[in-house]
Design a protein around this motif. Structure first.
Motif, short mmCIF file in Angstrom:
data_model
loop_
_atom_site.label_atom_id
_atom_site.label_comp_id
_atom_site.label_asym_id
_atom_site.label_seq_id
_atom_site.Cartn_x
_atom_site.Cartn_y
_atom_site.Cartn_z
N LYS A 288 0.85 -1.07 -0.05
CA LYS A 288 -0.07 0.09 -0.10
C LYS A 288 0.72 1.16 0.04
O LYS A 288 1.81 1.43 0.69
CB LYS A 288 -1.01 0.17 1.21
N GLY A 289 0.56 2.32 -0.76
CA GLY A 289 1.23 3.39 -0.91
C GLY A 289 2.55 3.27 -1.79
O GLY A 289 3.27 4.47 -2.00
N ARG A 290 2.91 2.14 -2.31
CA ARG A 290 4.14 2.25 -3.16
C ARG A 290 3.45 1.24 -4.46
O ARG A 290 3.48 2.37 -5.52
CB ARG A 290 4.93 1.06 -2.60
N ARG B 169 1.43 -0.78 11.57
CA ARG B 169 1.20 0.50 12.43
C ARG B 169 2.68 1.00 12.49
O ARG B 169 3.10 2.16 12.76
CB ARG B 169 0.67 0.21 13.43
N GLU B 170 3.52 -0.07 12.89
CA GLU B 170 4.98 0.31 13.27
C GLU B 170 5.60 0.85 12.15
O GLU B 170 6.49 1.73 12.16
CB GLU B 170 5.71 -0.88 13.78
N TYR B 171 5.47 0.32 10.88
CA TYR B 171 5.98 0.91 9.37
C TYR B 171 5.38 2.39 9.38
O TYR B 171 6.26 2.92 9.01
CB TYR B 171 5.62 -0.04 8.40
N GLU B 172 4.05 2.42 9.52
CA GLU B 172 3.57 3.81 9.35
C GLU B 172 4.36 4.81 10.21
O GLU B 172 4.62 5.95 9.91
CB GLU B 172 1.98 3.78 9.56
N GLY C 116 12.08 -2.13 8.91
CA GLY C 116 12.12 -3.35 9.51
C GLY C 116 10.80 -4.11 9.83
O GLY C 116 10.67 -5.37 9.44
N SER C 117 9.84 -3.35 10.10
CA SER C 117 8.43 -4.00 10.34
C SER C 117 7.72 -4.24 9.11
O SER C 117 7.14 -5.37 9.08
CB SER C 117 7.82 -3.23 11.34
N LEU C 118 8.21 -3.73 8.00
CA LEU C 118 7.45 -3.79 6.90
C LEU C 118 8.15 -4.95 6.18
O LEU C 118 7.34 -5.74 5.62
CB LEU C 118 7.72 -2.54 5.76
N GLU C 119 9.58 -5.13 6.45
CA GLU C 119 10.09 -6.41 5.82
C GLU C 119 9.55 -7.55 6.53
O GLU C 119 9.52 -8.45 5.85
CB GLU C 119 11.60 -6.14 6.20
N THR C 120 9.57 -7.23 7.72
CA THR C 120 8.77 -8.67 8.42
C THR C 120 7.41 -9.20 8.07
O THR C 120 6.97 -10.09 7.69
CB THR C 120 8.80 -8.60 10.00
N LEU C 121 6.60 -8.10 7.85
CA LEU C 121 5.28 -8.00 7.43
C LEU C 121 5.31 -8.85 5.91
O LEU C 121 4.44 -9.68 5.78
CB LEU C 121 4.38 -6.87 7.24
N VAL C 122 6.16 -8.29 5.24
CA VAL C 122 6.33 -8.84 3.84
C VAL C 122 6.33 -10.17 3.72
O VAL C 122 5.90 -11.22 2.85
CB VAL C 122 7.08 -8.11 2.79
N GLU C 123 7.56 -10.70 4.61
CA GLU C 123 7.97 -12.07 4.65
C GLU C 123 6.86 -12.98 5.01
O GLU C 123 6.71 -14.11 4.78
CB GLU C 123 9.18 -12.22 5.34
#
Length: 250
Positions: free
Chosen positions: A117-119, A203-206, A211-218
Motif C-alpha cells: 500500500k502506498g507503493r 502500524r509500526e511501519y507507518e 524493518g517492520s515492513l520487511e517482517t510483514l512482507v515476509e
C-alpha cells in the motif's frame, strides 16, 4: 487427478453416479461410451465432454470451476498448475468498508511478488497479475481476501478460484492455515506471527520502522508460498480417497 477424470460438472451427475462410472472402468472422458447411465444423461455427458475439450484447448477452466462444488475444485489444479496463482492479503482490520489492504502477495511458478500500500499496490497491477493466471488459490479467500480486494480496489476477481479451506475440511484438516501447516509439517521462518501481528507491524511501519515492513512482507509471502505444498498434499490425499478408492479394482 485431472479435469478429464471428472463427470460431476455435468447436470444430473452427482458423486454417486460419477463413482459408478469410475467403478465400471470409465475413468476418463476418452473412455465414455454411453453405457452405465441412461440415454438422456449419456447425451448430456457427451455434450459436456465435447464442449469441455474446446474449453481446455483454449486454456479456460472457468466452466469447470463454476460447475464443481467448492470442495472439489482442487480437480482443476493439475491441468493449470504452471498458471496457478496463490494469493494472500494483509489488512488493517476485518471490515473492507473501513479498513485497508496493506500488502498483497502472489506466488506463481517459482516467483513470489508482493505489492505494498502506498507503493505499488494498485487496482491496475492486481488486474494485470490476475489476468495472467488460469486459477486462483487462497485460504479462506472466498469469504475474506477476494471480497476485500473487490471492495477496496473496485476490481472484479473472476479467475476460477480454489479456496483451500474447503478441500482441507473434506479430509479432516480444520483450523487456520498455520495450524494446518503445523499438522502437515510445512515449515515457515516465523511461525510465531499471526494476523494480529500483521496489523501491528503495519502500524509500526507507518511510524517509520522499515524493518517492520520487511517482517510483514515476509510473513505475507510465506502464506502464499506455503499454500502450494498444502494444495499438493491435499490434492494427493483427495485423489487417493476419491478416485483411487473407486478404481482400485480396475
Amino acid at each position: 487427478m485431472r479435469i478429464e477424470n471428472s463427470f460431476i460438472p455435468v447436470r444430473g451427475v452427482g458423486e454417486t453416479t460419477e463413482r459408478r462410472l469410475w467403478e465400471n472402468g470409465i475413468t476418463h472422458w476418452d473412455e465414455f461410451d454411453g453405457s452405465v447411465v441412461g440415454s438422456t444423461l449419456a447425451d448430456r455427458i457427451e455434450t459436456f465432454i465435447d464442449d469441455g475439450r474446446t474449453h481446455l484447448e483454449r486454456g479456460d477452466i472457468s466452466v469447470f470451476a463454476d460447475a464443481l462444488p467448492a470442495a472439489s475444485r482442487w480437480r482443476c489444479y493439475e491441468n493449470v498448475s504452471d498458471e496457478t496463482c496463490f494469493l494472500d492479503i494483509e489488512t488493517t482490520g476485518l471490515d473492507a468498508s473501513c479498513d485497508d489492504v496493506t500488502t498483497v502477495s502472489l506466488h506463481r511458478g517459482s516467483e513470489t511478488k508482493t505489492f505494498v500500500k502506498g507503493r505499488d499496490l494498485t487496482a491496475n497491477r492486481l488486474e494485470r497479475e490476475l489476468a495472467e493466471s488460469a486459477l486462483l488459490v487462497t485460504f479462506n479467500g472466498q469469504r475474506f481476501d477476494v471480497p476485500f480486494l473487490e471492495t477496496c480496489f473496485d476490481v472484479d476477481v473472476d479467475v476460477p478460484h480454489v479456496d483451500l479451506m474447503y478441500p482441507c475440511k473434506k479430509i479432516g484438516l480444520d483450523g487456520g492455515l498455520k495450524a494446518i501447516e503445523r499438522e502437515l509439517g510445512i515449515d515457515r521462518d516465523r511461525p510465531d506471527l499471526s494476523g494480529r501481528d500483521a496489523v501491528r507491524l503495519w502500524r509500526e511501519y507507518e511510524r517509520g520502522d522499515e524493518g517492520s515492513l520487511e517482517t510483514l512482507v515476509e510473513y505475507n509471502r510465506a502464506d502464499t508460498r506455503n499454500m502450494e505444498p498444502l494444495l499438493e498434499i491435499v490434492a494427493d490425499r483427495l485423489h487417493e480417497s476419491v478416485f483411487e478408492a473407486a478404481t482400485a479394482g480396475d
